[in-house]
Design an enzyme around this catalytic site. Sequence first.
Site, mmCIF file in Angstrom:
data_model
loop_
_atom_site.group_PDB
_atom_site.id
_atom_site.type_symbol
_atom_site.label_atom_id
_atom_site.label_comp_id
_atom_site.label_asym_id
_atom_site.label_seq_id
_atom_site.Cartn_x
_atom_site.Cartn_y
_atom_site.Cartn_z
ATOM 1 N N LYS A 159 -35.466 5.901 3.010
ATOM 2 C CA LYS A 159 -35.109 6.503 4.295
ATOM 3 C C LYS A 159 -34.679 7.966 4.163
ATOM 4 O O LYS A 159 -34.285 8.579 5.158
ATOM 5 C CB LYS A 159 -33.993 5.692 4.965
ATOM 6 N N GLU B 161 -22.384 -4.583 -9.558
ATOM 7 C CA GLU B 161 -21.169 -4.575 -10.369
ATOM 8 C C GLU B 161 -20.879 -5.937 -11.008
ATOM 9 O O GLU B 161 -19.897 -6.079 -11.737
ATOM 10 C CB GLU B 161 -19.974 -4.138 -9.518
ATOM 11 N N ARG C 220 -16.270 -11.136 -2.831
ATOM 12 C CA ARG C 220 -17.614 -10.568 -2.896
ATOM 13 C C ARG C 220 -18.669 -11.625 -3.230
ATOM 14 O O ARG C 220 -19.840 -11.484 -2.852
ATOM 15 C CB ARG C 220 -17.676 -9.465 -3.961
ATOM 16 N N ASP D 109 -34.431 7.000 -2.263
ATOM 17 C CA ASP D 109 -34.107 6.213 -1.073
ATOM 18 C C ASP D 109 -35.249 6.384 -0.066
ATOM 19 O O ASP D 109 -35.572 7.505 0.337
ATOM 20 C CB ASP D 109 -32.782 6.740 -0.486
ATOM 21 N N GLU E 177 -20.470 -2.757 -19.524
ATOM 22 C CA GLU E 177 -19.062 -3.040 -19.247
ATOM 23 C C GLU E 177 -18.939 -4.463 -18.698
ATOM 24 O O GLU E 177 -19.718 -4.878 -17.832
ATOM 25 C CB GLU E 177 -18.498 -2.053 -18.239
#
Length: 282
Positions: A9, A172, A106, A7, A95
Amino acid sequence: VYCIYIDKKSDTLVHEAMRGIAKCFNNVFIASKLDDFIYQSYSPVQADLQCMQDMLDTEVPWRYFINLAGSEYPLKTNLEMVRILKLLNNSNDIEQFSLPELFQSRVKLEFTIIGNNTVPSGRRKKPFEPKTDLYKGCSYNLFSRAFVEWVLKDTFAQRFLEWSKNTMSPDETVWATLNRHPGAPGGYQAEVNQQAKNFLSREVVWPWSTAYCWGQHFVHSICIFATRDLGRLSRRWEFFANKFDPDYDHVVVDCLEEIHTNRTQNPNPEKYVPFDFIRTFP
């Protein structure tokens, strides 16, 4: 070969420590480009894509790309993983199941980043064209090399990734949806998920899972495993389990490490891996 994505940050000491570790190994490197990693945004997908590209730029003739979270731990040794991956015969292990109604918002709303949070913008999102059925799945999977190359070069895959940038938790949905596309190398149409017990990549315990969370502590609705989960974890067929937190319970991680040490000294993975069961997977 290991690509570490940090990351951007994160504290400077974290970056220095990880770069120091990477220098100790000739098969470990830091991703060539880093950005801020923000939960439920596109950044997890971007991190995977960056490491996919960096991996392809190496001279290592790898056959599978496996993305990992920092809170995971392997349930299989390297030899056991290799034997299982050979059974997949260049198929992916991603999956995928129909996107539930609960998660439709979403992809039907546009999301934006404010600070370090992904929030709805209040605007409706235009559906992807051509019309494509959307699927949900795990963020972490086993990707064949051909699939990785296709994702990085194919026009449809690139257009879909671009469309997903302002959705919520695209990690996802993008891999599950792309894996279902007729042109995806290693893809398949069968439903694969934890509930059907035919997903190899991850063992995760949710509040609604049939398995009990002995740690009795959840982060982002995922069980933090504890020592009493060890017996079941040592018998699982999945490659990795998520999540572990050494500050919450370090004993379960210590014990898994000892189990791995013992199993790496055994040249017969058949003793620990249910190969006949795995051969029945779709």
